[in-house]
Design a protein around this motif. Structure first.
Motif, PDB file in Angstrom:
ATOM      1  N   PHE A  44       0.848  -1.183   0.000  1.00  0.00           N
ATOM      2  CA  PHE A  44       0.000   0.000   0.000  1.00  0.00           C
ATOM      3  C   PHE A  44       0.890   1.242   0.000  1.00  0.00           C
ATOM      4  CE2 PHE A  44      -2.579  -3.357   1.610  1.00  0.00           C
ATOM      5  CZ  PHE A  44      -3.863  -3.067   1.191  1.00  0.00           C
ATOM      6  N   VAL A  45       0.482   2.250  -0.752  1.00  0.00           N
ATOM      7  CA  VAL A  45       1.202   3.524  -0.785  1.00  0.00           C
ATOM      8  C   VAL A  45       0.248   4.617  -0.332  1.00  0.00           C
ATOM      9  CG1 VAL A  45       2.433   5.179  -2.241  1.00  0.00           C
ATOM     10  CG2 VAL A  45       2.710   2.735  -2.656  1.00  0.00           C
ATOM     11  N   ASN A  46       0.660   5.342   0.687  1.00  0.00           N
ATOM     12  CA  ASN A  46      -0.160   6.423   1.262  1.00  0.00           C
ATOM     13  C   ASN A  46      -1.571   5.946   1.600  1.00  0.00           C
ATOM     14  OD1 ASN A  46       2.008   8.196   0.973  1.00  0.00           O
ATOM     15  ND2 ASN A  46       1.385   8.759  -1.086  1.00  0.00           N
ATOM     16  N   GLY A  47      -1.681   4.720   2.108  1.00  0.00           N
ATOM     17  CA  GLY A  47      -2.957   4.178   2.553  1.00  0.00           C
ATOM     18  C   GLY A  47      -3.805   3.518   1.492  1.00  0.00           C
ATOM     19  N   GLY A  48      -3.381   3.575   0.233  1.00  0.00           N
ATOM     20  CA  GLY A  48      -4.158   2.967  -0.850  1.00  0.00           C
ATOM     21  C   GLY A  48      -3.410   1.821  -1.497  1.00  0.00           C
ATOM     22  N   ARG A  49      -4.168   0.837  -1.979  1.00  0.00           N
ATOM     23  CA  ARG A  49      -3.553  -0.311  -2.637  1.00  0.00           C
ATOM     24  C   ARG A  49      -2.787   0.152  -3.879  1.00  0.00           C
ATOM     25  NH1 ARG A  49      -6.631  -5.852  -4.452  1.00  0.00           N
ATOM     26  NH2 ARG A  49      -4.812  -6.811  -5.395  1.00  0.00           N
ATOM     27  N   ALA A  50      -1.595  -0.397  -4.080  1.00  0.00           N
ATOM     28  CA  ALA A  50      -0.729   0.068  -5.166  1.00  0.00           C
ATOM     29  C   ALA A  50      -0.560  -0.984  -6.252  1.00  0.00           C
ATOM     30  CB  ALA A  50       0.635   0.433  -4.607  1.00  0.00           C
ATOM     31  N   LYS A  51      -0.324  -0.513  -7.466  1.00  0.00           N
ATOM     32  CA  LYS A  51       0.014  -1.376  -8.595  1.00  0.00           C
ATOM     33  C   LYS A  51       1.513  -1.256  -8.845  1.00  0.00           C
ATOM     34  CE  LYS A  51      -4.447  -0.937 -10.911  1.00  0.00           C
ATOM     35  NZ  LYS A  51      -5.112  -0.570 -12.151  1.00  0.00           N
ATOM     36  N   PRO A  52       2.121  -2.238  -9.538  1.00  0.00           N
ATOM     37  CA  PRO A  52       3.569  -2.193  -9.766  1.00  0.00           C
ATOM     38  C   PRO A  52       4.041  -0.936 -10.494  1.00  0.00           C
ATOM     39  CG  PRO A  52       2.710  -4.348 -10.360  1.00  0.00           C
ATOM     40  CD  PRO A  52       1.537  -3.470 -10.064  1.00  0.00           C
ATOM     41  N   ASN A  53       3.219  -0.386 -11.378  1.00  0.00           N
ATOM     42  CA  ASN A  53       3.637   0.786 -12.139  1.00  0.00           C
ATOM     43  C   ASN A  53       3.295   2.101 -11.442  1.00  0.00           C
ATOM     44  OD1 ASN A  53       0.900   0.659 -12.508  1.00  0.00           O
ATOM     45  ND2 ASN A  53       0.943   1.081 -14.687  1.00  0.00           N
TER      46      ASN A  53
END
Length: 80
Positions: A44-53
């Motif tokens: 997670f980035v900044n509380g949100g689910r992240a994608k590889p890109n």
């Protein structure tokens, strides 16, 4: 006709892909492993689910869920 782009070697990176940063920062052993973790919902980035890109910037907070539910929180202080 499009103008050719030039790069200045003195420019500081403003952003970088999440999977690449996780690999270079040695949080995962390979970029493929970092991609699998992000696609699997473990990053997670900044509380949100992240994608590889996902594009990272200085100051972003990354939360990685490791085995046994252990959470590793890292703040981006530099780009590679």
């Amino acid at each position: 006709m499009a103008e050719p782009t030039t790069t200045n070697t003195n420019e500081v990176l403003q952003s970088v892909r999440l999977d690449l940063w996780l690999d270079v920062a040695c949080l995962f052993t390979t970029r493929s492993e970092a991609q699998r973790a992000t696609k699997g919902g473990k990053v997670f980035v900044n509380g949100g689910r992240a994608k590889p890109n996902r594009v990272l910037r200085i100051g972003d907070e990354i939360c990685i869920t490791r085995t046994n539910g252990i959470k590793q929180v890292v703040e981006v202080s530099g780009l590679v």
